[in-house]
Design a protein around this motif. Structure first.
Motif, PDB file in Angstrom:
ATOM      1  N   THR A  97       4.425  -8.347   5.187  1.00  0.00           N
ATOM      2  CA  THR A  97       4.573  -7.715   3.769  1.00  0.00           C
ATOM      3  C   THR A  97       5.979  -6.904   3.850  1.00  0.00           C
ATOM      4  O   THR A  97       6.651  -7.243   2.894  1.00  0.00           O
ATOM      5  CB  THR A  97       3.435  -6.511   3.616  1.00  0.00           C
ATOM      6  OG1 THR A  97       2.367  -7.316   3.642  1.00  0.00           O
ATOM      7  CG2 THR A  97       3.791  -6.037   2.230  1.00  0.00           C
ATOM      8  N   PHE A  98       6.270  -6.174   4.809  1.00  0.00           N
ATOM      9  CA  PHE A  98       7.521  -5.302   4.749  1.00  0.00           C
ATOM     10  C   PHE A  98       8.643  -5.851   5.580  1.00  0.00           C
ATOM     11  O   PHE A  98       9.753  -5.323   5.384  1.00  0.00           O
ATOM     12  CB  PHE A  98       7.093  -3.946   4.959  1.00  0.00           C
ATOM     13  CG  PHE A  98       6.197  -3.370   4.053  1.00  0.00           C
ATOM     14  CD1 PHE A  98       6.729  -2.852   2.880  1.00  0.00           C
ATOM     15  CD2 PHE A  98       4.989  -2.930   4.443  1.00  0.00           C
ATOM     16  CE1 PHE A  98       6.011  -2.380   1.849  1.00  0.00           C
ATOM     17  CE2 PHE A  98       3.959  -2.350   3.547  1.00  0.00           C
ATOM     18  CZ  PHE A  98       4.535  -2.123   2.167  1.00  0.00           C
ATOM     19  N   TYR A 156       5.289   3.047  -0.730  1.00  0.00           N
ATOM     20  CA  TYR A 156       6.686   2.286   0.261  1.00  0.00           C
ATOM     21  C   TYR A 156       7.414   1.664  -1.063  1.00  0.00           C
ATOM     22  O   TYR A 156       6.958   1.109  -1.910  1.00  0.00           O
ATOM     23  CB  TYR A 156       6.105   1.269   1.088  1.00  0.00           C
ATOM     24  CG  TYR A 156       5.027   1.731   2.208  1.00  0.00           C
ATOM     25  CD1 TYR A 156       5.627   2.252   3.181  1.00  0.00           C
ATOM     26  CD2 TYR A 156       3.690   1.763   1.997  1.00  0.00           C
ATOM     27  CE1 TYR A 156       4.780   2.894   4.492  1.00  0.00           C
ATOM     28  CE2 TYR A 156       2.873   2.176   3.169  1.00  0.00           C
ATOM     29  CZ  TYR A 156       3.511   2.780   4.238  1.00  0.00           C
ATOM     30  OH  TYR A 156       2.808   3.210   5.142  1.00  0.00           O
ATOM     31  N   GLU A 157       8.815   1.968  -0.973  1.00  0.00           N
ATOM     32  CA  GLU A 157       9.677   1.298  -1.920  1.00  0.00           C
ATOM     33  C   GLU A 157      10.190   0.309  -1.468  1.00  0.00           C
ATOM     34  O   GLU A 157      10.633   0.075  -0.243  1.00  0.00           O
ATOM     35  CB  GLU A 157      10.608   2.555  -2.248  1.00  0.00           C
ATOM     36  CG  GLU A 157      11.738   2.165  -3.229  1.00  0.00           C
ATOM     37  CD  GLU A 157      12.849   2.867  -3.480  1.00  0.00           C
ATOM     38  OE1 GLU A 157      13.764   2.545  -4.244  1.00  0.00           O
ATOM     39  OE2 GLU A 157      12.818   4.117  -3.013  1.00  0.00           O
ATOM     40  N   VAL A 158      10.096  -0.667  -2.258  1.00  0.00           N
ATOM     41  CA  VAL A 158      10.630  -2.218  -1.870  1.00  0.00           C
ATOM     42  C   VAL A 158      11.883  -2.761  -2.867  1.00  0.00           C
ATOM     43  O   VAL A 158      12.015  -1.940  -3.809  1.00  0.00           O
ATOM     44  CB  VAL A 158       9.687  -3.232  -1.534  1.00  0.00           C
ATOM     45  CG1 VAL A 158       8.849  -2.728  -0.551  1.00  0.00           C
ATOM     46  CG2 VAL A 158       8.760  -3.506  -3.006  1.00  0.00           C
ATOM     47  N   ALA A 212       7.787  -9.843  -5.229  1.00  0.00           N
ATOM     48  CA  ALA A 212       7.983 -10.867  -4.174  1.00  0.00           C
ATOM     49  C   ALA A 212       7.215 -10.063  -2.927  1.00  0.00           C
ATOM     50  O   ALA A 212       6.619 -10.973  -2.027  1.00  0.00           O
ATOM     51  CB  ALA A 212       9.736 -10.720  -3.976  1.00  0.00           C
ATOM     52  N   THR A 213       7.006  -9.011  -2.853  1.00  0.00           N
ATOM     53  CA  THR A 213       6.454  -8.194  -1.816  1.00  0.00           C
ATOM     54  C   THR A 213       4.915  -8.464  -1.853  1.00  0.00           C
ATOM     55  O   THR A 213       4.272  -8.710  -1.000  1.00  0.00           O
ATOM     56  CB  THR A 213       6.678  -6.683  -1.812  1.00  0.00           C
ATOM     57  OG1 THR A 213       8.049  -6.468  -1.486  1.00  0.00           O
ATOM     58  CG2 THR A 213       5.965  -5.967  -0.588  1.00  0.00           C
ATOM     59  N   LEU A 214       4.488  -8.446  -3.103  1.00  0.00           N
ATOM     60  CA  LEU A 214       3.000  -8.776  -3.365  1.00  0.00           C
ATOM     61  C   LEU A 214       2.791 -10.218  -2.966  1.00  0.00           C
ATOM     62  O   LEU A 214       1.331 -10.346  -2.476  1.00  0.00           O
ATOM     63  CB  LEU A 214       2.440  -8.243  -4.669  1.00  0.00           C
ATOM     64  CG  LEU A 214       2.609  -6.705  -5.063  1.00  0.00           C
ATOM     65  CD1 LEU A 214       2.230  -6.621  -6.588  1.00  0.00           C
ATOM     66  CD2 LEU A 214       1.681  -5.983  -4.184  1.00  0.00           C
ATOM     67  N   THR A 215       3.660 -10.957  -3.168  1.00  0.00           N
ATOM     68  CA  THR A 215       3.423 -12.425  -2.933  1.00  0.00           C
ATOM     69  C   THR A 215       3.360 -12.504  -1.388  1.00  0.00           C
ATOM     70  O   THR A 215       2.152 -13.306  -0.984  1.00  0.00           O
ATOM     71  CB  THR A 215       4.531 -13.315  -3.589  1.00  0.00           C
ATOM     72  OG1 THR A 215       4.628 -13.299  -4.997  1.00  0.00           O
ATOM     73  CG2 THR A 215       4.178 -14.648  -3.110  1.00  0.00           C
ATOM     74  N   ARG A 216       4.133 -11.911  -0.679  1.00  0.00           N
ATOM     75  CA  ARG A 216       4.025 -11.970   0.757  1.00  0.00           C
ATOM     76  C   ARG A 216       2.752 -11.273   1.341  1.00  0.00           C
ATOM     77  O   ARG A 216       2.187 -12.080   2.220  1.00  0.00           O
ATOM     78  CB  ARG A 216       5.192 -11.366   1.377  1.00  0.00           C
ATOM     79  CG  ARG A 216       6.598 -12.158   1.055  1.00  0.00           C
ATOM     80  CD  ARG A 216       7.656 -11.750   1.961  1.00  0.00           C
ATOM     81  NE  ARG A 216       8.002 -10.191   1.746  1.00  0.00           N
ATOM     82  CZ  ARG A 216       8.757  -9.577   1.006  1.00  0.00           C
ATOM     83  NH1 ARG A 216       9.393 -10.295   0.226  1.00  0.00           N
ATOM     84  NH2 ARG A 216       9.021  -8.180   0.951  1.00  0.00           N
ATOM     85  N   ALA A 270      -0.454 -13.197   0.815  1.00  0.00           N
ATOM     86  CA  ALA A 270      -0.411 -14.461   1.657  1.00  0.00           C
ATOM     87  C   ALA A 270      -1.052 -14.055   3.025  1.00  0.00           C
ATOM     88  O   ALA A 270      -1.376 -14.762   3.870  1.00  0.00           O
ATOM     89  CB  ALA A 270       0.891 -15.300   1.764  1.00  0.00           C
ATOM     90  N   ALA A 271      -0.648 -12.961   3.377  1.00  0.00           N
ATOM     91  CA  ALA A 271      -0.955 -12.320   4.611  1.00  0.00           C
ATOM     92  C   ALA A 271      -2.440 -11.637   4.631  1.00  0.00           C
ATOM     93  O   ALA A 271      -2.861 -11.058   5.698  1.00  0.00           O
ATOM     94  CB  ALA A 271      -0.079 -11.247   4.975  1.00  0.00           C
ATOM     95  N   GLY A 272      -3.024 -11.851   3.524  1.00  0.00           N
ATOM     96  CA  GLY A 272      -4.419 -11.507   3.614  1.00  0.00           C
ATOM     97  C   GLY A 272      -4.765 -10.019   3.040  1.00  0.00           C
ATOM     98  O   GLY A 272      -5.821  -9.337   2.761  1.00  0.00           O
ATOM     99  N   VAL A 273      -3.560  -9.550   2.249  1.00  0.00           N
ATOM    100  CA  VAL A 273      -3.716  -8.161   1.785  1.00  0.00           C
ATOM    101  C   VAL A 273      -4.325  -8.086  -0.019  1.00  0.00           C
ATOM    102  O   VAL A 273      -3.713  -9.058  -0.574  1.00  0.00           O
ATOM    103  CB  VAL A 273      -2.375  -7.608   1.659  1.00  0.00           C
ATOM    104  CG1 VAL A 273      -2.151  -6.118   0.939  1.00  0.00           C
ATOM    105  CG2 VAL A 273      -1.909  -7.401   3.000  1.00  0.00           C
ATOM    106  N   LYS A 274      -5.049  -7.515  -0.130  1.00  0.00           N
ATOM    107  CA  LYS A 274      -5.832  -7.411  -1.465  1.00  0.00           C
ATOM    108  C   LYS A 274      -5.137  -6.513  -2.496  1.00  0.00           C
ATOM    109  O   LYS A 274      -4.433  -5.294  -2.036  1.00  0.00           O
ATOM    110  CB  LYS A 274      -7.295  -6.806  -1.274  1.00  0.00           C
ATOM    111  CG  LYS A 274      -8.179  -7.561  -0.563  1.00  0.00           C
ATOM    112  CD  LYS A 274      -9.649  -7.222  -0.603  1.00  0.00           C
ATOM    113  CE  LYS A 274     -10.512  -7.889   0.341  1.00  0.00           C
ATOM    114  NZ  LYS A 274     -11.983  -7.466   0.202  1.00  0.00           N
ATOM    115  N   VAL A 275      -4.706  -6.755  -3.575  1.00  0.00           N
ATOM    116  CA  VAL A 275      -4.293  -6.013  -4.649  1.00  0.00           C
ATOM    117  C   VAL A 275      -5.315  -5.438  -5.354  1.00  0.00           C
ATOM    118  O   VAL A 275      -6.232  -6.030  -6.075  1.00  0.00           O
ATOM    119  CB  VAL A 275      -3.238  -6.855  -5.528  1.00  0.00           C
ATOM    120  CG1 VAL A 275      -2.668  -6.008  -6.579  1.00  0.00           C
ATOM    121  CG2 VAL A 275      -2.254  -7.507  -4.842  1.00  0.00           C
TER     122      VAL A 275
END
Length: 303
Positions: free
Chosen positions: A64-65, A253-255, A260-264, A267-272
């Motif tokens: 993600t980061f 966390y600031e990005v 783009a961060t949420l897309t990554r 894809a890594a199994g993180v739930k919004v």
């Protein structure tokens, strides 16, 4: 030799380390007249996950980061017997200390949300006490320093740690915010006491911030932002009527680009859990990583 240095760095930066006898020539009993903070790149969010989810979580966090992981190990990190998997994850947006306990977790470990590196442990503990904190785990030694856990008004637990040889890490690209939910009865005391302890400042105090930021569109709440040598803190003052998952996120966390961060992340199994919304000059969302860790992620609308 490199792997040894990485393992030592993992121990040095977690803020909770194996208890062992150690002697110190210097003892300081008075509060520090200056800040005891070292810098936000040395301060970590403490994340507790089930050992079975440990690698899935750390992998998803790096995906993600960006960033790197320290060498993983199993250590005693409390003053009483216990065993936990432990690893640091270094990212441009902030560092986390990850723990996967293989034994029951001794009280009150697991309640502390952050580990803050200080320049002098005795002065830091004395200053915390002088400014209204309760020392819930008194100072205990580890092979390379000392640690303690303090509790601020409103129930904010944090770990303070110090070691004999200071680590050296590059500054963060963006400094994360410690997101603290407290009642109106505790807010002013917490703000006053922590600002005095940290030698920080209140950068904003909005009495009618948009309620969408805590899952209550149409309502308002009080939001106080603090900055100090320990980094950023956002104090969220509410009546506790919070829809899930608000109040469960420990850190924001600031990005550079939220989408783009949420897309990554996905894809890594993180739930919004809370889709992106705009408020206070930022786009923000709340996500849940494998293993259960919940976090806020945001970028700037002025990017």
């Amino acid at each position: 030799m490199k792997s040894i240095r990485i393992a030592l760095a993992a121990l040095m930066t977690t803020g909770v380390l194996m208890a062992a006898p150690i002697s110190f020539a210097k003892t300081v009993s008075q509060p520090s007249a200056t800040s005891v903070a070292v810098g936000p790149q040395y301060d970590t969010t403490h994340v507790y996950v089930d050992p079975d989810a440990f690698d899935r979580f750390t992998d998803s966090f790096v995906a993600t980061f960006g960033g790197t992981k320290s060498q993983q190990g199993v250590f005693q990190v409390t003053p009483t017997p216990s065993q936990t998997m432990s690893q640091l994850v270094f990212t441009p947006s902030g560092t986390i200390s990850v723990f996967g306990f293989k034994t029951p977790i001794p009280y009150p470990f697991g309640d502390e949300r952050t580990g803050y590196l200080v320049t002098d442990m005795d002065a830091a503990v004395a200053s915390a006490r002088a400014h209204g904190a309760d020392v819930v785990v008194d100072t205990f030694p580890d092979p390379i320093g000392r640690d303690a856990i303090v509790s601020w008004p409103g129930g904010l637990h944090m770990q303070l740690y110090w070691h004999t040889q200071a680590p050296h890490y590059d500054p963060l690209q963006t400094v994360p915010e410690n997101r603290v939910y407290v009642s109106s009865q505790s807010a002013d005391k917490l703000i006053r006491d922590f600002v005095a302890f940290s030698h920080g400042k209140v950068v904003s105090d909005v009495t009618h911030a948009p309620g969408v930021e805590i899952g209550r569109p149409g309502d308002t709440y009080r939001r106080v932002r603090i900055e100090s040598g320990f980094g950023k803190m956002t104090v969220i003052v509410s009546d506790g009527h919070l829809p899930y998952p608000f109040g469960r996120e420990l850190t924001g966390y600031e990005v550079s680009n939220l989408d783009a961060t949420l897309t990554r992340a996905q894809a890594a199994g993180v739930k919004v859990l809370v889709p992106s919304f705009a408020s206070d000059g930022r786009n923000a969302a709340i996500v849940q990583f494998p293993g259960g860790y919940i976090a806020e992620i945001h970028d700037s609308l002025a990017k």
